[in-house]
Scaffold this motif. Sequence first.
Motif, PDB file in Angstrom:
ATOM      1  N   THR A   1       0.835  -1.198   0.000  1.00  0.00           N
ATOM      2  CA  THR A   1       0.000   0.000   0.000  1.00  0.00           C
ATOM      3  C   THR A   1       0.876   1.257   0.000  1.00  0.00           C
ATOM      4  O   THR A   1       0.618   2.202  -0.760  1.00  0.00           O
ATOM      5  CB  THR A   1      -0.930   0.005   1.234  1.00  0.00           C
ATOM      6  OG1 THR A   1      -1.621  -1.214   1.307  1.00  0.00           O
ATOM      7  CG2 THR A   1      -1.923   1.141   1.168  1.00  0.00           C
ATOM      8  N   GLU A   2       1.898   1.266   0.837  1.00  0.00           N
ATOM      9  CA  GLU A   2       2.787   2.437   0.888  1.00  0.00           C
ATOM     10  C   GLU A   2       3.529   2.616  -0.440  1.00  0.00           C
ATOM     11  O   GLU A   2       3.673   3.729  -0.952  1.00  0.00           O
ATOM     12  CB  GLU A   2       3.801   2.285   2.028  1.00  0.00           C
ATOM     13  CG  GLU A   2       3.194   2.473   3.389  1.00  0.00           C
ATOM     14  CD  GLU A   2       4.214   2.270   4.489  1.00  0.00           C
ATOM     15  OE1 GLU A   2       5.435   2.185   4.184  1.00  0.00           O
ATOM     16  OE2 GLU A   2       3.811   2.215   5.643  1.00  0.00           O
ATOM     17  N   LYS A   3       3.980   1.512  -1.007  1.00  0.00           N
ATOM     18  CA  LYS A   3       4.688   1.556  -2.278  1.00  0.00           C
ATOM     19  C   LYS A   3       3.752   2.041  -3.390  1.00  0.00           C
ATOM     20  O   LYS A   3       4.124   2.854  -4.229  1.00  0.00           O
ATOM     21  CB  LYS A   3       5.242   0.169  -2.610  1.00  0.00           C
ATOM     22  CG  LYS A   3       6.134   0.151  -3.820  1.00  0.00           C
ATOM     23  CD  LYS A   3       6.703  -1.223  -4.021  1.00  0.00           C
ATOM     24  CE  LYS A   3       7.550  -1.274  -5.274  1.00  0.00           C
ATOM     25  NZ  LYS A   3       8.052  -2.577  -5.583  1.00  0.00           N
ATOM     26  N   THR A   4       2.511   1.572  -3.387  1.00  0.00           N
ATOM     27  CA  THR A   4       1.528   1.959  -4.396  1.00  0.00           C
ATOM     28  C   THR A   4       1.183   3.443  -4.255  1.00  0.00           C
ATOM     29  O   THR A   4       1.035   4.153  -5.259  1.00  0.00           O
ATOM     30  CB  THR A   4       0.259   1.096  -4.260  1.00  0.00           C
ATOM     31  OG1 THR A   4       0.622  -0.271  -4.268  1.00  0.00           O
ATOM     32  CG2 THR A   4      -0.716   1.364  -5.385  1.00  0.00           C
ATOM     33  N   GLU A   5       1.049   3.943  -3.023  1.00  0.00           N
ATOM     34  CA  GLU A   5       0.754   5.369  -2.811  1.00  0.00           C
ATOM     35  C   GLU A   5       1.900   6.247  -3.316  1.00  0.00           C
ATOM     36  O   GLU A   5       1.665   7.300  -3.917  1.00  0.00           O
ATOM     37  CB  GLU A   5       0.513   5.634  -1.318  1.00  0.00           C
ATOM     38  CG  GLU A   5      -0.825   5.147  -0.829  1.00  0.00           C
ATOM     39  CD  GLU A   5      -1.028   5.383   0.661  1.00  0.00           C
ATOM     40  OE1 GLU A   5      -0.093   5.915   1.319  1.00  0.00           O
ATOM     41  OE2 GLU A   5      -2.096   5.050   1.156  1.00  0.00           O
ATOM     42  N   GLN A   6       3.137   5.824  -3.115  1.00  0.00           N
ATOM     43  CA  GLN A   6       4.285   6.592  -3.616  1.00  0.00           C
ATOM     44  C   GLN A   6       4.290   6.619  -5.156  1.00  0.00           C
ATOM     45  O   GLN A   6       4.507   7.657  -5.766  1.00  0.00           O
ATOM     46  CB  GLN A   6       5.598   5.974  -3.114  1.00  0.00           C
ATOM     47  CG  GLN A   6       5.872   6.251  -1.644  1.00  0.00           C
ATOM     48  CD  GLN A   6       7.147   5.573  -1.176  1.00  0.00           C
ATOM     49  OE1 GLN A   6       7.747   4.777  -1.900  1.00  0.00           O
ATOM     50  NE2 GLN A   6       7.548   5.868   0.049  1.00  0.00           N
ATOM     51  N   GLU A   7       4.015   5.482  -5.768  1.00  0.00           N
ATOM     52  CA  GLU A   7       3.960   5.415  -7.229  1.00  0.00           C
ATOM     53  C   GLU A   7       2.824   6.291  -7.767  1.00  0.00           C
ATOM     54  O   GLU A   7       2.968   6.965  -8.785  1.00  0.00           O
ATOM     55  CB  GLU A   7       3.781   3.975  -7.692  1.00  0.00           C
ATOM     56  CG  GLU A   7       5.011   3.114  -7.522  1.00  0.00           C
ATOM     57  CD  GLU A   7       4.779   1.674  -7.953  1.00  0.00           C
ATOM     58  OE1 GLU A   7       3.799   1.409  -8.696  1.00  0.00           O
ATOM     59  OE2 GLU A   7       5.579   0.828  -7.556  1.00  0.00           O
TER      60      GLU A   7
END
Length: 189
Positions: free
Chosen positions: A157-163
């Motif tokens: 989720t954190e990685k997807t939000e950054q992307e």
Amino acid sequence: MNIQVLHPNPAQTAPERLRSVPEVPEETARAVTGPDEAPGITAAEAAAQPGEGGLRGELRDRYAPKEREDSAGLYRMTKDEEGNPVLRFDDPQAAQKKETAQEKEAEAEAEEKKAREKEAKTATINTDRVDREIERLKEQIEELERQLNYGGSLVDTEKTEQELTLAKIALRLKDNDTYRRAHAQITTT
């Protein structure tokens, strides 16, 4: 043959002015002056020529009109717009300078016309590649938002939000006319 001085010095006395010059053979005089020219006028010949005017035996200068030659220029006094006296110079080469300036202007106009004709070639601006790039970014944002909505692990989720944040920033930078113009393909025909 007697040769008499045609223009005597005024300071000389009358007997000195009319003094005889030593005789020169006629062949020698003709060799110097030419066959139709008179080497000088004798007192007897001058007396025989009426209508010359002046003293007997004396010739006068005559005016022989000649075509006017170019002058070096004239200065003249004129008045300006306010009525003040002004010294003006009439440049005889002004006409040449004016013609030269007109020729230069004509050459410059011809060159400018040629340049305009070269520019008149049609230019095609193609922004298809930029539009496709923007569409891909929009699709990537939609995909990342779907992944966030369905949930997943906390790390994902954190990685997807950054992307997603990076994709939105890239879309803002690229979805404008300035970027399209800067990255468009220009072809001239």
